[in-house]
Design a protein around this motif. Structure first.
Motif, mmCIF file in Angstrom:
data_model
loop_
_atom_site.group_PDB
_atom_site.id
_atom_site.type_symbol
_atom_site.label_atom_id
_atom_site.label_comp_id
_atom_site.label_asym_id
_atom_site.label_seq_id
_atom_site.Cartn_x
_atom_site.Cartn_y
_atom_site.Cartn_z
ATOM 1 N N GLY A 50 0.231 -0.976 0.323
ATOM 2 C CA GLY A 50 0.240 0.562 -0.356
ATOM 3 C C GLY A 50 0.968 1.336 0.003
ATOM 4 O O GLY A 50 0.654 2.670 0.531
ATOM 5 N N LEU A 51 2.489 1.189 -0.582
ATOM 6 C CA LEU A 51 3.099 2.964 -0.723
ATOM 7 C C LEU A 51 3.432 2.987 -1.848
ATOM 8 O O LEU A 51 3.305 1.936 -3.105
ATOM 9 C CB LEU A 51 4.138 2.337 0.255
ATOM 10 C CG LEU A 51 4.444 1.926 1.636
ATOM 11 C CD1 LEU A 51 5.696 0.935 2.455
ATOM 12 C CD2 LEU A 51 3.707 2.994 2.051
ATOM 13 N N SER A 52 3.709 4.264 -2.356
ATOM 14 C CA SER A 52 4.364 4.507 -3.434
ATOM 15 C C SER A 52 5.047 5.639 -2.519
ATOM 16 O O SER A 52 4.672 6.234 -1.466
ATOM 17 C CB SER A 52 3.116 4.997 -3.795
ATOM 18 O OG SER A 52 3.387 5.552 -5.431
ATOM 19 N N SER A 53 6.489 5.769 -3.568
ATOM 20 C CA SER A 53 7.270 6.981 -2.956
ATOM 21 C C SER A 53 7.746 7.849 -4.729
ATOM 22 O O SER A 53 7.601 7.136 -5.335
ATOM 23 C CB SER A 53 8.001 6.625 -2.320
ATOM 24 O OG SER A 53 8.492 5.533 -2.415
ATOM 25 N N ALA A 54 8.337 8.493 -4.154
ATOM 26 C CA ALA A 54 8.477 9.687 -5.272
ATOM 27 C C ALA A 54 10.317 10.211 -4.951
ATOM 28 O O ALA A 54 10.007 9.999 -3.542
ATOM 29 C CB ALA A 54 8.109 10.456 -5.862
ATOM 30 N N HIS A 55 10.914 9.989 -5.714
ATOM 31 C CA HIS A 55 12.186 10.848 -5.539
ATOM 32 C C HIS A 55 12.677 12.200 -6.400
ATOM 33 O O HIS A 55 12.142 11.445 -7.157
ATOM 34 C CB HIS A 55 13.904 9.594 -5.712
ATOM 35 C CG HIS A 55 13.341 8.656 -4.322
ATOM 36 N ND1 HIS A 55 13.379 8.147 -3.089
ATOM 37 C CD2 HIS A 55 12.304 7.650 -4.408
ATOM 38 C CE1 HIS A 55 13.016 7.699 -3.023
ATOM 39 N NE2 HIS A 55 12.301 6.465 -3.577
ATOM 40 N N ALA A 56 13.493 12.574 -5.990
ATOM 41 C CA ALA A 56 14.275 13.682 -6.830
ATOM 42 C C ALA A 56 15.413 14.072 -6.229
ATOM 43 O O ALA A 56 15.674 14.360 -5.426
ATOM 44 C CB ALA A 56 13.153 14.727 -6.617
ATOM 45 N N THR A 57 15.938 14.770 -7.743
ATOM 46 C CA THR A 57 17.097 15.939 -7.085
ATOM 47 C C THR A 57 17.217 16.904 -7.473
ATOM 48 O O THR A 57 16.799 16.813 -8.449
ATOM 49 C CB THR A 57 18.708 14.705 -7.423
ATOM 50 O OG1 THR A 57 18.504 13.644 -7.234
ATOM 51 C CG2 THR A 57 20.228 15.261 -6.633
ATOM 52 N N VAL A 58 17.293 18.003 -6.920
ATOM 53 C CA VAL A 58 17.907 19.398 -7.382
ATOM 54 C C VAL A 58 19.254 19.713 -7.196
ATOM 55 O O VAL A 58 20.286 19.187 -5.787
ATOM 56 C CB VAL A 58 16.848 20.743 -6.161
ATOM 57 C CG1 VAL A 58 17.705 21.624 -6.567
ATOM 58 C CG2 VAL A 58 15.870 19.682 -5.813
ATOM 59 N N HIS A 59 19.800 20.888 -7.611
ATOM 60 C CA HIS A 59 21.883 21.092 -8.046
ATOM 61 C C HIS A 59 21.514 22.738 -8.992
ATOM 62 O O HIS A 59 20.068 22.272 -9.013
ATOM 63 C CB HIS A 59 21.614 20.170 -9.990
ATOM 64 C CG HIS A 59 21.818 18.678 -9.927
ATOM 65 N ND1 HIS A 59 22.809 18.355 -8.962
ATOM 66 C CD2 HIS A 59 20.576 17.696 -10.108
ATOM 67 C CE1 HIS A 59 22.727 16.498 -9.491
ATOM 68 N NE2 HIS A 59 20.981 16.848 -10.065
ATOM 69 N N ALA A 60 21.414 23.531 -7.882
ATOM 70 C CA ALA A 60 21.366 24.606 -7.469
ATOM 71 C C ALA A 60 23.185 25.464 -7.570
ATOM 72 O O ALA A 60 24.005 23.805 -6.389
ATOM 73 C CB ALA A 60 20.321 24.942 -7.302
ATOM 74 N N MET A 61 23.341 26.456 -7.625
ATOM 75 C CA MET A 61 24.379 27.061 -7.471
ATOM 76 C C MET A 61 24.279 27.022 -6.183
ATOM 77 O O MET A 61 23.638 27.811 -5.562
ATOM 78 C CB MET A 61 24.933 28.379 -8.510
ATOM 79 C CG MET A 61 25.156 28.086 -9.497
ATOM 80 S SD MET A 61 26.363 27.375 -9.797
ATOM 81 C CE MET A 61 27.652 28.105 -9.275
ATOM 82 N N SER A 62 25.381 26.479 -5.463
ATOM 83 C CA SER A 62 25.416 26.772 -3.716
ATOM 84 C C SER A 62 25.380 28.208 -3.251
ATOM 85 O O SER A 62 24.777 28.663 -2.558
ATOM 86 C CB SER A 62 26.652 26.609 -3.240
ATOM 87 O OG SER A 62 26.749 25.018 -3.299
ATOM 88 N N ALA A 63 25.494 29.430 -4.154
ATOM 89 C CA ALA A 63 25.496 30.855 -3.811
ATOM 90 C C ALA A 63 24.437 31.495 -4.005
ATOM 91 O O ALA A 63 23.775 31.955 -2.727
ATOM 92 C CB ALA A 63 26.511 31.880 -4.921
ATOM 93 N N ASP A 64 23.299 30.561 -4.570
ATOM 94 C CA ASP A 64 22.374 30.578 -4.741
ATOM 95 C C ASP A 64 21.136 30.284 -3.556
ATOM 96 O O ASP A 64 20.283 31.047 -3.389
ATOM 97 C CB ASP A 64 21.073 30.465 -5.955
ATOM 98 C CG ASP A 64 21.910 30.673 -7.293
ATOM 99 O OD1 ASP A 64 22.319 32.274 -6.856
ATOM 100 O OD2 ASP A 64 21.709 30.155 -8.426
#
Length: 103
Positions: A50-64
């Motif tokens: 009965g489970l469902s999951s999503a995964h994501a990765t964010v890549h951003a400039m550290s200065a921001d």
């Protein structure tokens, strides 16, 4: 930062975070940031549990994101959706945030 590190950071911003190539503006914790958000696209489902999951990765400039913290186990809003922070690392001048959520 070393001369090599400076060159890598410039390349990252010029290519990887160029909106004509990979990046686009996303709302991260209430701030509009040019970044790349990778997502598994479709939730991983475990119907037998009965489970469902999503995964994501964010890549951003550290200065921001310099004045923001993303502790593991904490939550962050990305484009209006609540995600759990799995990890947050700095790599070549970029902040890489691994996220997950149950759906």
């Amino acid at each position: 930062m070393s001369a090599f590190g400076d060159m890598v950071a410039k390349d990252v911003e010029a290519v990887f975070l160029d909106p004509d190539f990979f990046a686009s503006d996303h709302q991260i914790a209430g701030r509009i940031v040019r970044c790349v958000v990778e997502s598994d696209g479709e939730a991983r489902k475990r119907p037998e549990l009965g489970l469902s999951s999503a995964h994501a990765t964010v890549h951003a400039m550290s200065a921001d994101l310099a004045d923001m913290e993303f502790p593991a186990g904490g939550t962050v809003l990305v484009d209006g959706d609540v995600w759990v922070v799995d990890s947050c690392d700095i790599e070549a001048g970029m902040t890489v945030i691994s996220l997950s959520r149950n759906e």
